[in-house]
Design a protein around this motif. Structure first.
Motif, PDB file in Angstrom:
ATOM      1  N   GLY A 100       1.321   5.272 -11.106  1.00 44.76           N
ATOM      2  CA  GLY A 100       0.651   5.844  -9.938  1.00 44.76           C
ATOM      3  C   GLY A 100      -0.847   5.949 -10.171  1.00 44.76           C
ATOM      4  N   TYR A 101      -1.554   6.436  -9.153  1.00 40.87           N
ATOM      5  CA  TYR A 101      -3.016   6.529  -9.254  1.00 40.87           C
ATOM      6  C   TYR A 101      -3.409   7.581 -10.295  1.00 40.87           C
ATOM      7  N   PRO A 136       5.492   8.210  -5.707  1.00 39.65           N
ATOM      8  CA  PRO A 136       5.559   8.603  -7.127  1.00 39.65           C
ATOM      9  C   PRO A 136       6.520   7.695  -7.896  1.00 39.65           C
ATOM     10  N   THR A 146       2.118   1.965  -3.541  1.00 37.93           N
ATOM     11  CA  THR A 146       1.161   2.498  -4.521  1.00 37.93           C
ATOM     12  C   THR A 146       1.069   4.018  -4.482  1.00 37.93           C
ATOM     13  N   VAL A 147       1.458   4.646  -3.366  1.00 37.39           N
ATOM     14  CA  VAL A 147       1.358   6.102  -3.259  1.00 37.39           C
ATOM     15  C   VAL A 147       2.710   6.782  -3.481  1.00 37.39           C
ATOM     16  N   THR A 173      -6.538  -0.950  -6.650  1.00 36.01           N
ATOM     17  CA  THR A 173      -5.251  -0.229  -6.689  1.00 36.01           C
ATOM     18  C   THR A 173      -4.428  -0.597  -7.924  1.00 36.01           C
ATOM     19  N   SER A 202      -5.943   0.967 -10.975  1.00 36.46           N
ATOM     20  CA  SER A 202      -5.881   2.432 -10.998  1.00 36.46           C
ATOM     21  C   SER A 202      -4.495   2.971 -11.307  1.00 36.46           C
ATOM     22  N   SER A 203      -3.476   2.110 -11.291  1.00 37.92           N
ATOM     23  CA  SER A 203      -2.116   2.629 -11.393  1.00 37.92           C
ATOM     24  C   SER A 203      -1.229   1.912 -12.403  1.00 37.92           C
ATOM     25  N   LEU A 222       0.826  -1.215   0.000  1.00 37.65           N
ATOM     26  CA  LEU A 222       0.000   0.000   0.000  1.00 37.65           C
ATOM     27  C   LEU A 222       0.857   1.261   0.000  1.00 37.65           C
ATOM     28  N   ILE A 223       1.970   1.241   0.710  1.00 32.82           N
ATOM     29  CA  ILE A 223       2.877   2.389   0.697  1.00 32.82           C
ATOM     30  C   ILE A 223       3.455   2.586  -0.706  1.00 32.82           C
TER      31      ILE A 223
END
Length: 913
Positions: A257-258, A245, A242-243, A330, A333-334, A239-240
């Motif tokens: 990224g998202y 950059p 995915t955020v 996730t 989305s990325s 999860l870290i």
């Protein structure tokens, strides 16, 4: 009541732990003996034992008991929820879920997850209902199905389910081996080739797992905790990641990224390759939802299976479903579907001529590999997207190792446990060898080795897509039978079906069974066909051979085999001494309230010799027609005898076939017993009634509705919100509780509340009430209230006692009335009468019956039904005095009263047997 007639207590029903001293209640034969005979027998027994040495078994238990440690037991978090989550999470989540998302799109992937959750949630509800229908021993799914549907159904499913668990162990081991192989190849370490490397790593891995399992349940549980912690860390790492950059290296492999445009494009499906269809994706994903039975499979190692299984299983389904949806959203989305992995494909300037695809808008040109279908990266081409998307790649590898190894370890533990229980039941004679257990936890070492060999053989295939379809079908088949067993037990109104878990529906269970069969054939029709052919073959083998552990006709309400059945599967088989049934409709209706559709009922008609000639020739046909017209499911049988006692004995012996024979005697109370002529009938009625007597004095009031030959009785009326009061004075095995429970399952009695009255002292009243509530809760009975009678030892009111003395006066033998005739001679000529000595000797018991009647009249005068424990008379008790006791107990009531007594054997059980 006899001083040996024990009050109800939990110890009489608790029989789960080894070497536990089971408290037993006295038999009816012992209760019938006089105190002098019992004292002589006890003195003789103690004398014969005083000079003897302890036997080998006794010495072994005494020496080993204190030294041996208690078996390891787990709670609902570690034993069920954590174990289920670890088995649900596995190779599919890390290596296939992102690929399924690229094929089916985010929307259909969520649909697949949702449909899988529907199946597993329905099955979990059925599992919870079955598991809370008493204490579940070791054996998991097989144990539950075989004790609910019978060994004929449970044995094939147990064998198939154990095999499916062994296959699942190999599936996750192969998944682990694939990751290890890729990791080795990244560092240039190649042992043989890509396929054989997987086989070598897989065999080594499953061997290490076997060593962990053989070390015992404590080591296995500690390993599971470590795996769970590793998974939590890897999830946090993912999860870290995915955020964070993405840099150019990640963008080159399709991670941007998202972004909303990526999410919108990945919402819809993009089917590719031979596996590109909805149900194929469903079949590949479904093994990721098959770990829900992990807690049930080790139910014998749980502290409280009834609470732990439903709570832990449902929470595990919730959290794993949440994690699947998070991963699908996730990744969708990325990550784009196609990427080349080449950093030189970055676009310079704003020139996008000839660039096709969503990546063009983000400055990357993956057109060439996309059109030529040679892209090695992206959501649709790389199985390791979760590792690439995470913050630290090697931490996600730890999570993959934890998920695959924990699932493999869990299935390696559960498969032998199921197989061991199946072997112990001796359904299939050639596998009994593997049922032997070792150590304090009864570990099935032989079954562990067998499971290891099966898993090793499947690992040699080294192809996840070849193993997964068969596993899905085996698990779906097991879930189908579990749901059907729940539905069957509910629809047949089995007396032993009393789950404390109420959040289930029989129709939901049936829907779950049907949808499992449909999905089996939609996934892989040939695998479904093979699975059902195996089950039919195994079912046919069991029914053809009928081994000693199997009872025939187990799905019906009665059993014909000679096999002794467990308490939870026994049924009533009532012989009702109705005489001509149309003359005692209340008695017929009363028994019908708890036997209709589920138990055997025989209306017995004893015809005395003097009445045989006056009997119409077509009497039997007319009475059978009367029963059918009244919609009473009962046999009718008549028998000619010299007296009531002989006729009842002959009916009990001659009626039925095998297990299809009476085990309960029901008769109406002889209200005119004082006026009987000759007086011999008093003795006969008094001696027969102690088995089970129904007092229908108040129930024989007929209404004017209906035809003359079909008069309504109180048992046909809607009882509303009245109460059924049970005076459970003596522990008879639970029959006194079971009958009113079965009655309240009828529509006319469903709204009635059950109250239980028991004996206790004022100082320990609260403690006694709590203990009784605990016992009743363990029986899974819906009891509204428990009242402890602390004033039963008080002397009865003088008027009540005077009324009793007057009622037995015609049967007294007063010493002053004798004129040259000894009392002993009169006793021999009129044995039913009461001498002064006998009256004084039994006066305390007489007073207790009168006092109990006062309490009953005070508390239960206008209830729907009263049930009272039937006192067992001593052999020297005069028949007239005993009949007076029974008459006194139900005197003054305005409702039906039942005097009831079991045979001192358990008909209620705390366990799923």
């Amino acid at each position: 009541y006899s001083t040996m007639d024990l009050v109800p207590q939990l110890d009489h029903y608790a029989n789960s732990l080894p070497r536990q001293m089971i408290k037993s209640r006295p038999s009816l034969e012992t209760l019938r003996k006089t105190p002098e005979v019992v004292e002589i027998e006890m003195d003789g027994a103690s004398g014969s034992n005083s000079g003897s040495l302890p036997g080998p078994d006794m010495e072994n238990e005494e020496s080993e008991g204190p030294k041996s440690k208690a078996p390891v037991r787990f709670g609902w978090i570690i034993g069920v929820m954590m174990r289920c989550m670890l088995n649900i999470w596995g190779v599919i989540m890390f290596l296939r879920l992102s690929w399924i998302t690229s094929q089916a799109g985010v929307v259909l992937t969520c649909v697949i997850i949702g449909m899988s959750v529907v199946v597993t949630s329905i099955t979990a509800l059925s599992i919870s209902a079955i598991a809370t229908n008493g204490r579940v021993k070791s054996g998991g799914a097989y144990f539950m199905i075989s004790r609910t549907l019978g060994p004929e159904i449970g044995a094939p499913i147990g064998l198939v389910f154990a095999f499916a668990n062994a296959l699942a162990c190999s599936l996750h081991t192969v998944g682990f081996s694939l990751v290890v192989r890729d990791l080795l190849h990244d560092f240039g370490a190649i042992m043989v080739d890509s396929i054989n490397d997987v086989r070598i790593v897989g065999v080594i891995t499953v061997t290490i797992l076997l060593m962990i399992v053989l070390a015992g349940m404590e080591w296995e549980s500690k390993a599971q905790i470590l795996f769970f912690l590793a998974l939590m860390v890897s999830f946090a790492n993912y999860l870290i990641g995915t955020v964070i950059p993405p840099n150019d290296d990640k963008k080159a492999i399709g991670i941007f990224g998202y972004r909303g445009d990526i999410f919108v494009q990945n919402l819809t499906p993009d089917w590719r390759g031979p596996d590109g269809n909805f149900f194929r994706m469903f079949a590949i994903f479904f093994p990721a939802a098959t770990g829900i039975m992990s807690g049930v499979n080790i139910c014998g190692d749980l502290k409280d299976p009834a609470t732990a299984i439903p709570k832990g299983t449902l929470w595990a389904i919730f959290w794993t479903t949440f994690s699947y949806v998070v991963i699908a959203v996730t990744t969708g989305s990325s990550v784009v579907r196609d990427a080349s992995g080449n950093k030189s494909h970055i676009l310079t300037g704003n020139n996008t001529d000839g660039c096709v695809g969503l990546a063009c808008t983000m400055g990357w040109n993956f057109t060439d590999c996309s059109q030529s279908k040679t892209c090695r990266y992206g959501l649709a081409n790389n199985f390791n997207v979760l590792g690439q998307l995470s913050g630290v790649y090697y931490i996600i590898l730890v999570g993959i190792f934890a998920a695959t190894l924990s699932s493999a370890l869990g299935f390696l533990v559960s498969a032998p446990k199921i197989f061991q229980c199946l072997c112990k039941d001796q359904i299939y004679p050639y596998i009994i060898f593997f049922g032997k257990g070792y150590g304090k936890n009864n570990e099935p070492y032989r079954a562990y080795v067998l499971c290891f060999l099966i898993a090793t053989a499947v690992i040699l295939i080294a192809d996840l897509n070849a193993i997964a379809p068969l596993i899905s079908n085996f698990f779906l088949c097991s879930y189908c039978l579990i749901n059907f067993s729940c539905f069957h037990a509910s629809i047949t109104n089995s007396p032993g079906w009393r789950p404390s878990f109420q959040h289930y529906s029989k129709w939901t269970a049936l829907f779950g069974a049907v949808i499992c069969v449909v999905l089996m054939f939609l996934f892989t029709w040939w695998a479904a066909l093979v699975t059902w052919c195996i089950i039919i073959f195994l079912f046919g083998y069991v029914n053809y051979n009928k081994p000693s552990g199997c009872s025939s006709l187990n799905l019906s309400s009665v059993q014909l085999s000679d096999v002794e059945l467990e308490a939870s599967r026994k049924r009533f088989a009532c012989l009702v001494l109705t005489g001509p049934p149309n003359q005692r409709p209340a008695l017929v209706d009363f028994v019908c309230t708890f036997t209709k559709h589920i138990c055997l009922m025989i209306c017995g008609d004893i015809i005395l010799e003097q009445d045989r000639m006056t009997r119409p020739e077509d009497a039997t046909d007319c009475l059978v027609k009367w029963l059918n017209k009244r919609k009473v499911r009962s046999f009718y049988t008549s028998l000619t005898a010299d007296n009531l006692r002989a006729g009842a004995k002959q009916l009990l012996q001659a009626s039925g076939l095998g297990k299809l024979k009476p085990n309960t005697l029901v008769l109406g109370f002889k209200t005119n017993w004082r006026d009987s002529a000759p007086e011999r009938e008093v003795e006969e009625a008094g001696n027969v009634a102690f088995v089970w007597l129904c007092d229908t004095d108040a129930a024989d009031d007929m209404s004017d509705e209906g035809s003359s030959d079909q008069m309504n009785t109180v048992f046909q009326n809607n009882q509303g919100k009245k109460t059924i009061d049970i005076y459970w004075i003596a522990d008879d095995g639970g029959l006194t509780l079971l009958v009113p429970y079965l009655i309240t399952r009828r529509k006319r009695w469903r709204r009635c509340k059950i109250r239980v009255f028991t004996v206790g002292d004022e100082q320990n009243m609260e403690k006694g009430r709590d203990e009784m509530m605990t016992l009743l809760n363990r029986f899974r009975l819906d009891i509204s209230d428990v009242i402890v009678m602390t004033d039963i030892e008080k002397r009865p009111h003088p008027k009540s006692m005077s009324r009793f003395v007057d009622s037995v006066a015609p049967f007294r033998l007063h010493d002053e009335q004798q004129e040259g005739v000894s009392v002993e001679e009169l006793r021999q000529s009129t044995p039913w009468k009461i001498s002064d000595k006998q009256f004084e000797a039994f006066k305390p018991k007489s007073e207790s019956k009168v006092r109990l009647n006062e309490i009953i009249r005070k508390n239960s005068k206008h209830t729907a039904l009263v049930l009272v424990s039937l006192p067992v008379p001593q052999s020297d008790c005069p028949s007239a005095l005993y009949m007076a006791w029974l008459d006194t107990l139900t005197c003054g009531l305005h409702c039906p009263a039942v005097l009831i007594r079991g045979n001192q054997e358990n008909v209620l059980t705390l366990y799923c047997q």
